[in-house]
Design a protein around this motif. Structure first.
Motif, PDB file in Angstrom:
ATOM      1  N   PHE A  42      43.306  25.872  38.386  1.00 45.03           N
ATOM      2  CA  PHE A  42      42.451  24.903  39.073  1.00 45.03           C
ATOM      3  C   PHE A  42      42.935  24.656  40.501  1.00 45.03           C
ATOM      4  CE2 PHE A  42      39.274  21.672  39.087  1.00 45.03           C
ATOM      5  CZ  PHE A  42      39.760  20.613  39.842  1.00 45.03           C
ATOM      6  N   SER A  43      41.954  24.502  41.406  1.00 42.71           N
ATOM      7  CA  SER A  43      42.269  24.161  42.787  1.00 42.71           C
ATOM      8  C   SER A  43      41.104  23.378  43.387  1.00 42.71           C
ATOM      9  CB  SER A  43      42.520  25.423  43.617  1.00 42.71           C
ATOM     10  OG  SER A  43      42.793  25.102  44.976  1.00 42.71           O
ATOM     11  N   THR A  44      41.395  22.577  44.384  1.00 48.01           N
ATOM     12  CA  THR A  44      40.352  21.895  45.147  1.00 48.01           C
ATOM     13  C   THR A  44      40.563  22.111  46.632  1.00 48.01           C
ATOM     14  OG1 THR A  44      41.513  19.775  45.371  1.00 48.01           O
ATOM     15  CG2 THR A  44      40.158  20.081  43.394  1.00 48.01           C
ATOM     16  N   LEU A  45      39.447  22.161  47.338  1.00 48.00           N
ATOM     17  CA  LEU A  45      39.431  22.212  48.800  1.00 48.00           C
ATOM     18  C   LEU A  45      38.610  21.019  49.280  1.00 48.00           C
ATOM     19  CD1 LEU A  45      39.725  23.752  51.611  1.00 48.00           C
ATOM     20  CD2 LEU A  45      37.488  24.716  51.067  1.00 48.00           C
ATOM     21  N   THR A  46      39.164  20.240  50.170  1.00 52.08           N
ATOM     22  CA  THR A  46      38.424  19.140  50.770  1.00 52.08           C
ATOM     23  C   THR A  46      38.097  19.486  52.217  1.00 52.08           C
ATOM     24  OG1 THR A  46      39.479  17.505  49.330  1.00 52.08           O
ATOM     25  CG2 THR A  46      38.466  16.685  51.353  1.00 52.08           C
ATOM     26  N   VAL A  47      36.860  19.282  52.594  1.00 52.50           N
ATOM     27  CA  VAL A  47      36.460  19.421  53.989  1.00 52.50           C
ATOM     28  C   VAL A  47      36.347  18.004  54.528  1.00 52.50           C
ATOM     29  CG1 VAL A  47      34.812  20.433  55.598  1.00 52.50           C
ATOM     30  CG2 VAL A  47      35.176  21.500  53.362  1.00 52.50           C
ATOM     31  N   SER A  48      37.229  17.649  55.453  1.00 49.65           N
ATOM     32  CA  SER A  48      37.359  16.266  55.895  1.00 49.65           C
ATOM     33  C   SER A  48      36.644  16.008  57.210  1.00 49.65           C
ATOM     34  CB  SER A  48      38.849  15.911  56.067  1.00 49.65           C
ATOM     35  OG  SER A  48      39.569  16.128  54.887  1.00 49.65           O
TER      36      SER A  48
END
Lengths: 114, 109
Positions: free
Chosen positions: A75-81
């Protein structure tokens, strides 16, 4: 080949907000990557998601803008801020078993920032 | 500078009209050349991996070949369902996988 589930598949967001994209793999994988594909262009690597440590970012991409988590091997997450219209792209999660082997991709997240 | 160049940018074929797509690269220490197919709104779908000059791989109507400077994706008697963007990528290191811009293939019935 691994089955990669990416969520959401698409979203329309207001500028200044943030979006977190999730990537779930059906088996443990060594390598996980996040790519960006801007309209009409090819894939550009954002970063390598490292399990249990900070991600490795490519030139032109910074952690404050694209924070990444990888709590385990599936599992991984990417946040675009703090999004702006220039962030409108397809974001893709990719996995590979070993260094020299092929990479497999999720179906992508189509992000539109208005 | 390492580069991956695909040609042509776009290719329109009639059903049954065979052709080839080109991927030329300038990469030192190549650790694999990869072909992918990408349909609109989807992630790339893996097709082939080639590791050394002279190697060939086949799958249905597609055949990929590799030389020291380029790779070809040959499409024999294409069908409309082969319409897609075909991407070439080369790997030089563990996190260094460079993609070409792709060839957008349209096959008309």
């Amino acid at each position: 080949s691994a089955v990669i589930s990416q969520k959401p598949s698409r979203d329309i967001c207001q500028r200044g907000t943030s979006l977190t994209i999730q990537c779930q793999v059906d088996s443990q994988v060594t390598m996980m990557f996040w790519y960006r594909q801007q309209p009409g262009q090819s894939l550009t690597l954002i970063a390598t998601a490292n399990q249990g440590s900070e991600a490795t970012y490519e030139s032109g991409f910074v952690i404050d803008k694209f924070p990444i988590s990888r709590p385990n091997l599936t599992f991984s997450t990417l946040t675009v801020s703090n999004m702006s219209p220039e962030d409108s792209s397809i974001y893709l999660c990719s996995v590979a078993g070993q260094m020299n082997t092929e990479a497999f991709f999720g179906q992508g997240t189509r992000l539109t920032v208005v | 500078e390492d580069q991956v160049t695909q040609s042509p940018e776009a290719l329109r074929l009639q059903e049954g009209e065979s052709s080839s797509l080109n991927c030329s690269y300038t990469v030192s220490g190549l650790r694999g050349l990869f072909w992918y197919r990408q349909d609109p709104g989807k992630g790339p779908e893996f097709l082939f991996t080639l590791y050394s000059a002279g190697e060939e791989k086949e799958k249905e109507r597609l055949k990929a070949t590799l030389t020291k400077k380029e790779s070809f994706l040959h499409i024999t008697a294409p069908k409309p369902e082969d319409s897609a963007t075909y991407l070439c990528a080369v790997r030089r290191d563990i996190n260094d996988m460079r993609f070409g811009a792709g060839t957008r293939l349209t096959v008309k019935p």
